[in-house]
Design a protein around this motif. Sequence first.
Motif, mmCIF file in Angstrom:
data_model
loop_
_atom_site.group_PDB
_atom_site.id
_atom_site.type_symbol
_atom_site.label_atom_id
_atom_site.label_comp_id
_atom_site.label_asym_id
_atom_site.label_seq_id
_atom_site.Cartn_x
_atom_site.Cartn_y
_atom_site.Cartn_z
ATOM 1 N N ALA A 1 0.842 -1.205 0.000
ATOM 2 C CA ALA A 1 0.000 0.000 0.000
ATOM 3 C C ALA A 1 0.871 1.247 0.000
ATOM 4 C CB ALA A 1 -0.932 -0.001 1.205
ATOM 5 N N THR A 2 1.842 1.278 0.895
ATOM 6 C CA THR A 2 2.855 2.341 0.933
ATOM 7 C C THR A 2 3.954 1.875 1.848
ATOM 8 O OG1 THR A 2 3.172 4.740 1.093
ATOM 9 C CG2 THR A 2 1.986 3.683 2.906
ATOM 10 N N THR A 3 5.167 2.322 1.587
ATOM 11 C CA THR A 3 6.305 1.904 2.402
ATOM 12 C C THR A 3 6.985 3.136 2.989
ATOM 13 O OG1 THR A 3 8.161 0.324 2.401
ATOM 14 C CG2 THR A 3 8.104 1.920 0.606
ATOM 15 N N PRO A 4 7.584 3.033 4.161
ATOM 16 C CA PRO A 4 8.194 4.211 4.788
ATOM 17 C C PRO A 4 9.281 4.844 3.922
ATOM 18 C CG PRO A 4 7.964 2.430 6.385
ATOM 19 C CD PRO A 4 7.625 1.851 5.044
ATOM 20 N N LEU A 5 9.488 6.138 4.114
ATOM 21 C CA LEU A 5 10.541 6.853 3.402
ATOM 22 C C LEU A 5 11.901 6.220 3.674
ATOM 23 C CD1 LEU A 5 9.694 10.634 3.942
ATOM 24 C CD2 LEU A 5 9.865 9.496 1.736
ATOM 25 N N SER A 6 12.679 6.066 2.610
ATOM 26 C CA SER A 6 14.056 5.602 2.788
ATOM 27 C C SER A 6 14.906 6.785 3.253
ATOM 28 C CB SER A 6 14.602 5.041 1.477
ATOM 29 O OG SER A 6 14.723 6.068 0.495
ATOM 30 N N GLU A 7 16.061 6.486 3.836
ATOM 31 C CA GLU A 7 16.925 7.560 4.336
ATOM 32 C C GLU A 7 17.378 8.508 3.222
ATOM 33 O OE1 GLU A 7 20.114 6.096 6.696
ATOM 34 O OE2 GLU A 7 18.810 5.089 8.148
ATOM 35 N N PRO A 8 17.811 7.998 2.047
ATOM 36 C CA PRO A 8 18.194 8.935 0.979
ATOM 37 C C PRO A 8 17.037 9.815 0.518
ATOM 38 C CG PRO A 8 19.090 6.756 0.544
ATOM 39 C CD PRO A 8 18.123 6.613 1.682
ATOM 40 N N ALA A 9 15.837 9.249 0.465
ATOM 41 C CA ALA A 9 14.674 10.031 0.044
ATOM 42 C C ALA A 9 14.353 11.118 1.059
ATOM 43 C CB ALA A 9 13.474 9.122 -0.154
ATOM 44 N N LEU A 10 14.418 10.775 2.334
ATOM 45 C CA LEU A 10 14.139 11.754 3.389
ATOM 46 C C LEU A 10 15.157 12.890 3.358
ATOM 47 C CD1 LEU A 10 12.528 12.645 5.853
ATOM 48 C CD2 LEU A 10 13.961 11.156 7.263
ATOM 49 N N ALA A 11 16.428 12.542 3.137
ATOM 50 C CA ALA A 11 17.467 13.566 3.082
ATOM 51 C C ALA A 11 17.247 14.516 1.901
ATOM 52 C CB ALA A 11 18.845 12.905 2.985
ATOM 53 N N ALA A 12 16.912 13.948 0.740
ATOM 54 C CA ALA A 12 16.679 14.771 -0.450
ATOM 55 C C ALA A 12 15.449 15.655 -0.276
ATOM 56 C CB ALA A 12 16.519 13.877 -1.670
ATOM 57 N N LEU A 13 14.397 15.081 0.280
ATOM 58 C CA LEU A 13 13.164 15.837 0.486
ATOM 59 C C LEU A 13 13.386 16.995 1.448
ATOM 60 C CD1 LEU A 13 10.073 15.891 -0.106
ATOM 61 C CD2 LEU A 13 9.776 14.490 1.943
ATOM 62 N N THR A 14 14.056 16.718 2.562
ATOM 63 C CA THR A 14 14.305 17.750 3.574
ATOM 64 C C THR A 14 15.150 18.883 3.007
ATOM 65 O OG1 THR A 14 14.215 16.069 5.323
ATOM 66 C CG2 THR A 14 15.235 18.177 5.872
#
Length: 424
Positions: free
Chosen positions: A9-22
């Motif tokens: 359904a959905t999976t938690p944010l990965s660390e690289p994705a969270l860093a890029a988003l932030t």
Amino acid sequence: MPVYFDHAATTPLSEPALAALTQQLSRSGNPSSLHGSGRRARAVVEEARENLAAAAGAHRSEVIFVSGGTEADNLAVKGLYWSRREADPQRKRILVSAVEHPAVQDTVEWLEKHEGAEVSWLPVDDDGLLRLDAYREALDEDPESIALVSVMWANNEVGAIQPIAEIVALAASYGIPVHSDAVQAFGSIPLDFHASGLAAMSISGHKIGGPVGVGALLLGRAIKLTPVQHGGGQERDVRSGTLDTPSIAAFAAAAVDAVDKLPEELSRLSALRDLLIERINSLIPEAVLRGPGPNTGKRLPGNVHFTFPGCEGDSLLFLLDMAGIETSTGSACTAGVPRPSHVLLAMGLSEDEARGAQRFSLGHTTGLADVEALIAALPAAYAQARQAGMAGHESTIQTAATVAKATALVKKASAEASLTEEKV
């Protein structure tokens, strides 16, 4: 913290994705603007496009950023249908598998109702795999009348991986474009857009560790597509709208991370999947695994789907939820009336069999302790769900009563357990 088994359904944010988003959320700039902030945002988008294309086996010009898998499916199916029919009005037929996600299924049905499309629903076998013999017959019947073919790469409910190479090759002999919803497949199994021969392929950010609200349609450079929405002409004049730079950057970061770790994760999740299947078969022998067998190479590594006889899938879901285990039935419930999964019905199950469905989907945060926690909770939850029984097909009140009864049983069991502990 709950034990999470709903990564499909959905999976938690990965660390690289969270860093890029932030990082990108702290900046501003419309990537279509010509000033410095706009050019900086455009550079981020184009770098993300390059990285995402490499991860998916595509050319950067073939990446069309959209809001998610649903929009990508709508754009591909409607856009291909309108474009192909404009070039030749007799192209009214759409060949589509009977087990598609609603984003494709509902789009095709809308085209049938409003745009004169003629739909051929392609049957699947008992494992949810496309019947190639029926597909060949549908192609051969009148190939000149076919606008497009749409078959998902991997099924979101039972994890069946479709033979995309054969599907595309058969359509290519008639020059018919094929679209595939690869939302569940991308990042879970090896795939390559160019090698597949597909005309269009849908992928989504939040299924692979990226944020919700961003996805992409991979569209062959020679493929003409009629836009679904109009405006500023962004994304090859195919999809207008201001691009979400932070989400796009995070999506690409998640994709690169998922593809880089794919061999390791495929092996790890397959082992956990097989262990979970083995334990469920041992503890609840009457439960039936749905979809291809775990050793066939035709099942997603993170998918475990069983039907549990004699109980409502919703009741089992709520009982597991109360035990701290989050799962899914994999079926829709509209207007308060429980409806069996169209995927399971297409696979030949009866409505009663289909209503006992439970999907356990694993992802990058799933570990052995999670599997053990599910195994510890499942037998008791199933026994209580069976005791609650099956709801009536037609009554919302009966459905609510079934869930309430199951909940009461859990509370009673919890109270008895607490009392026993106090006595000890």
